[in-house]
Write a protein that holds these residues in place. Structure first.
Motif, PDB file in Angstrom:
ATOM      1  N   PRO A 387      20.311  46.360  62.496  1.00  0.00           N
ATOM      2  CA  PRO A 387      21.607  45.674  62.507  1.00  0.00           C
ATOM      3  C   PRO A 387      22.783  46.643  62.414  1.00  0.00           C
ATOM      4  N   ALA A 388      22.646  47.696  61.592  1.00  0.00           N
ATOM      5  CA  ALA A 388      23.726  48.671  61.461  1.00  0.00           C
ATOM      6  C   ALA A 388      23.925  49.438  62.762  1.00  0.00           C
ATOM      7  N   VAL A 389      22.835  49.870  63.381  1.00  0.00           N
ATOM      8  CA  VAL A 389      22.923  50.617  64.634  1.00  0.00           C
ATOM      9  C   VAL A 389      23.557  49.752  65.723  1.00  0.00           C
ATOM     10  N   THR A 390      23.175  48.489  65.772  1.00  0.00           N
ATOM     11  CA  THR A 390      23.739  47.586  66.772  1.00  0.00           C
ATOM     12  C   THR A 390      25.238  47.398  66.562  1.00  0.00           C
ATOM     13  N   ALA A 391      25.645  47.235  65.309  1.00  0.00           N
ATOM     14  CA  ALA A 391      27.070  47.059  65.015  1.00  0.00           C
ATOM     15  C   ALA A 391      27.871  48.303  65.373  1.00  0.00           C
ATOM     16  N   VAL A 392      27.328  49.487  65.054  1.00  0.00           N
ATOM     17  CA  VAL A 392      28.031  50.731  65.366  1.00  0.00           C
ATOM     18  C   VAL A 392      28.091  50.946  66.876  1.00  0.00           C
ATOM     19  N   ALA A 393      27.035  50.576  67.590  1.00  0.00           N
ATOM     20  CA  ALA A 393      27.037  50.724  69.048  1.00  0.00           C
ATOM     21  C   ALA A 393      28.157  49.896  69.666  1.00  0.00           C
ATOM     22  N   ALA A 394      28.380  48.691  69.133  1.00  0.00           N
ATOM     23  CA  ALA A 394      29.480  47.859  69.624  1.00  0.00           C
ATOM     24  C   ALA A 394      30.833  48.455  69.245  1.00  0.00           C
ATOM     25  N   PHE A 395      30.881  49.183  68.122  1.00  0.00           N
ATOM     26  CA  PHE A 395      32.111  49.832  67.646  1.00  0.00           C
ATOM     27  C   PHE A 395      32.518  50.971  68.562  1.00  0.00           C
ATOM     28  N   GLY A 396      31.546  51.687  69.112  1.00  0.00           N
ATOM     29  CA  GLY A 396      31.853  52.773  70.035  1.00  0.00           C
ATOM     30  C   GLY A 396      32.154  54.105  69.381  1.00  0.00           C
ATOM     31  N   ARG A 397      31.813  54.253  68.093  1.00  0.00           N
ATOM     32  CA  ARG A 397      31.982  55.538  67.412  1.00  0.00           C
ATOM     33  C   ARG A 397      30.600  56.091  67.082  1.00  0.00           C
ATOM     34  N   PRO A 398      30.429  57.418  67.053  1.00  0.00           N
ATOM     35  CA  PRO A 398      29.090  57.980  66.856  1.00  0.00           C
ATOM     36  C   PRO A 398      28.658  58.025  65.396  1.00  0.00           C
ATOM     37  N   ILE A 399      27.361  57.809  65.171  1.00  0.00           N
ATOM     38  CA  ILE A 399      26.763  58.064  63.864  1.00  0.00           C
ATOM     39  C   ILE A 399      26.553  59.567  63.757  1.00  0.00           C
ATOM     40  N   ALA A 400      27.192  60.196  62.773  1.00  0.00           N
ATOM     41  CA  ALA A 400      27.130  61.651  62.644  1.00  0.00           C
ATOM     42  C   ALA A 400      26.128  62.093  61.595  1.00  0.00           C
ATOM     43  N   MET A 401      25.943  61.307  60.533  1.00  0.00           N
ATOM     44  CA  MET A 401      25.032  61.705  59.473  1.00  0.00           C
ATOM     45  C   MET A 401      24.356  60.498  58.853  1.00  0.00           C
ATOM     46  N   LEU A 402      23.189  60.760  58.244  1.00  0.00           N
ATOM     47  CA  LEU A 402      22.387  59.720  57.621  1.00  0.00           C
ATOM     48  C   LEU A 402      22.093  60.115  56.184  1.00  0.00           C
ATOM     49  N   SER A 403      22.160  59.151  55.274  1.00  0.00           N
ATOM     50  CA  SER A 403      21.815  59.390  53.876  1.00  0.00           C
ATOM     51  C   SER A 403      20.587  58.551  53.540  1.00  0.00           C
ATOM     52  N   THR A 404      19.575  59.206  52.956  1.00  0.00           N
ATOM     53  CA  THR A 404      18.303  58.524  52.703  1.00  0.00           C
ATOM     54  C   THR A 404      17.925  58.509  51.227  1.00  0.00           C
ATOM     55  N   GLY A 405      18.886  58.705  50.333  1.00  0.00           N
ATOM     56  CA  GLY A 405      18.598  58.693  48.907  1.00  0.00           C
ATOM     57  C   GLY A 405      19.773  59.213  48.111  1.00  0.00           C
ATOM     58  N   GLN A 406      19.617  59.286  46.788  1.00  0.00           N
ATOM     59  CA  GLN A 406      20.701  59.669  45.893  1.00  0.00           C
ATOM     60  C   GLN A 406      20.722  61.159  45.556  1.00  0.00           C
ATOM     61  N   GLU A 407      19.669  61.889  45.876  1.00  0.00           N
ATOM     62  CA  GLU A 407      19.576  63.283  45.454  1.00  0.00           C
ATOM     63  C   GLU A 407      20.590  64.162  46.192  1.00  0.00           C
ATOM     64  N   VAL A 408      21.274  65.005  45.433  1.00  0.00           N
ATOM     65  CA  VAL A 408      22.274  65.942  45.964  1.00  0.00           C
ATOM     66  C   VAL A 408      21.739  67.356  45.747  1.00  0.00           C
ATOM     67  N   PRO A 409      21.753  68.209  46.765  1.00  0.00           N
ATOM     68  CA  PRO A 409      22.311  68.030  48.111  1.00  0.00           C
ATOM     69  C   PRO A 409      21.286  67.543  49.132  1.00  0.00           C
ATOM     70  N   ASP A 410      20.099  67.151  48.686  1.00  0.00           N
ATOM     71  CA  ASP A 410      19.062  66.724  49.614  1.00  0.00           C
ATOM     72  C   ASP A 410      19.239  65.267  50.003  1.00  0.00           C
ATOM     73  N   GLN A 411      18.246  64.745  50.681  1.00  0.00           N
ATOM     74  CA  GLN A 411      18.189  63.352  51.127  1.00  0.00           C
ATOM     75  C   GLN A 411      19.406  62.956  51.967  1.00  0.00           C
ATOM     76  N   PHE A 412      19.762  63.844  52.861  1.00  0.00           N
ATOM     77  CA  PHE A 412      20.703  63.505  53.916  1.00  0.00           C
ATOM     78  C   PHE A 412      20.360  64.386  55.105  1.00  0.00           C
ATOM     79  N   GLU A 413      20.740  63.944  56.290  1.00  0.00           N
ATOM     80  CA  GLU A 413      20.500  64.755  57.481  1.00  0.00           C
ATOM     81  C   GLU A 413      21.511  64.403  58.549  1.00  0.00           C
ATOM     82  N   TRP A 414      21.703  65.330  59.472  1.00  0.00           N
ATOM     83  CA  TRP A 414      22.551  65.062  60.618  1.00  0.00           C
ATOM     84  C   TRP A 414      21.813  64.108  61.542  1.00  0.00           C
TER      85      TRP A 414
END
Length: 431
Positions: A387-414
């Protein structure tokens, strides 16, 4: 005759199970909606029940016995009027305001379905009969609509596969995966149609080839890109906006640690989220651990001074206060703060746990702030980011980064097209 009764949570699921258990030529003999579970009628959920058989096992239509007065006059293509059975009760039928048009089926449809193509001219006896027939026809229309939506993209590759003597179950399962991923129907149908055109019937039956192709084609259509977050130019100002509770502060801390500790860049932090004391203290703690300066501002004027005071930094990250999309006054205040930042990148932070409708509303309200990138958070807390990807696709702006947890600085990726496509299709991709 062999009959099978199938129950499922929705009409689409029930039809899919009929197709799996009986085959694409199954004839639906009866459908109804039941209530299951709950206590004394409370908390019960609706389930769909379908009784079906194989087309070859379906009984021929019995010749009706004449009645003194038919409740419904049926005109097949040969225009032969068929009276209703004598036992029919007029009060259980309902009317339409005008005769319906004959239904034209595409070549290749089941002969069992084709045999039912008729023109129906209802002839109800009273208002109660009219209302009952209206409800019944509405139910049939809904069922047919769900059937067509579920099978329209899978029907043609399935026919081609049968003609070539190979199984089409792989393509059907992959299409079901796209639907299960909760992608918008336009996106799912476009990806599946491209895969169908690209692959031969034999390749469609090869799970590895078909899946890899679908992942690639899906990735090509995903709204993924980087307007300057991954490698911001020296002196870049990066502002993060979004609704409350989506993880802006944690996302900023992850980026600050990545830039400062891994890339050895001079980083400055500014927060305008003074509405939440915990947010300021959280960012202050991160700034102390990472070893970067932090400034707290209250007004757009203070923001402009804070940004100017950090002009020697390679990257300046700005945390703004979360705003409800329904609070127009607060959003106007936020717009003034963003104008004072004059950011190179304005990143709209969205939670993947939100519904598609909610995300579309958020995007519509925050669009006035001029975001040119999206950070998608909390992927670890949802079964699918569809649902999030579909909404952003309609928005027309790129997804630049993803967060997959609370740990800093880990659990995120481009964001990466292939890995996001794998996640959407529930392929094992360690994010």
């Amino acid at each position: 005759m062999s009959l099978k009764t199938i129950r499922a949570g929705s009409m689409a699921d029930a039809l899919a199970q009929v197709k799996r258990d009986i085959g694409p030529d199954a004839v639906i003999l009866r459908t109804r909606t039941l209530k299951a579970g709950g206590v004394m009628g409370l908390g019960a959920r609706s389930i769909v029940e379908i009784t079906a058989s194989h087309a070859d096992d379906a009984p021929p239509m019995a010749r009706p016995r004449p009645a003194r007065r038919p409740a419904i006059e049926i005109e097949p293509k040969a225009q032969v009027q068929t009276p209703a059975p004598a036992s029919a009760q007029p009060e259980t039928t309902r009317a339409a305001s005008a005769p319906t048009e004959p239904v034209t089926l595409r070549p290749g449809r089941s002969r069992a379905i084709a045999s039912l193509v008729t023109t129906v001219r209802p002839n109800p006896q009273d208002d109660q009969a009219s209302a009952a027939l209206e409800v019944e026809l509405s139910s049939i229309k809904k069922m047919v609509g769900e059937l067509l939506h579920t099978t329209r993209s899978a029907a043609e590759p399935a026919s081609a596969a049968r003609a070539s003597g190979v199984s089409s179950n792989v393509m059907a399962d992959l299409y079901a995966s796209l639907i299960d991923a909760e992608l918008g129907p336009d996106l799912a149908d476009a990806v599946f149609a491209s895969a169908r055109e690209e692959l031969s019937p034999g390749e469609q039956a090869d799970e590895g080839v078909a899946r890899a192709t679908l992942i690639r084609l899906l990735g090509e259509r995903l709204p993924v890109g980087d307007p300057g977050l991954r490698e911001p130019p020296t002196g870049a100002r990066l502002a993060f906006v979004g609704p409350t509770g989506v993880g802006k502060t944690t996302t900023i801390a992850k980026l600050a640690a990545t830039y400062a500790l891994r890339e050895r860049r001079r980083v400055g932090l500014i927060t305008a989220d003074t509405y939440r004391i915990a947010a300021v203290e959280q960012l202050r703690t991160y700034a102390g651990i990472i070893g970067v300066p932090l400034k707290v501002v209250l007004t757009p004027e203070e923001m402009a001074h804070a940004v100017d005071s950090m002009r020697d930094c390679d990257v300046v990250l700005v945390d703004t206060a979360g705003r409800s999309p329904g609070d127009a006054a607060r959003l106007d205040e936020l717009a003034a703060v963003v104008d004072a930042i004059d950011p190179d990148v304005t990143c709209l932070t969205l939670s993947a746990t939100s519904s598609g409708r909610s995300l579309s509303r958020v995007i519509g309200r925050f669009e006035a702030l001029g975001p040119n990138a999206v950070a998608l958070t909390k992927l670890d807390e949802t079964d699918t980011p569809g649902p999030a990807v579909t909404a952003v696709a309609a928005f027309g702006r790129p997804i630049a980064m993803l967060s997959t947890g609370q740990e800093v600085p880990d659990q995120f990726e481009w964001a990466d097209r292939e890995r996001l496509a794998q996640r959407l299709l529930s392929v094992d991709a360690a994010l």
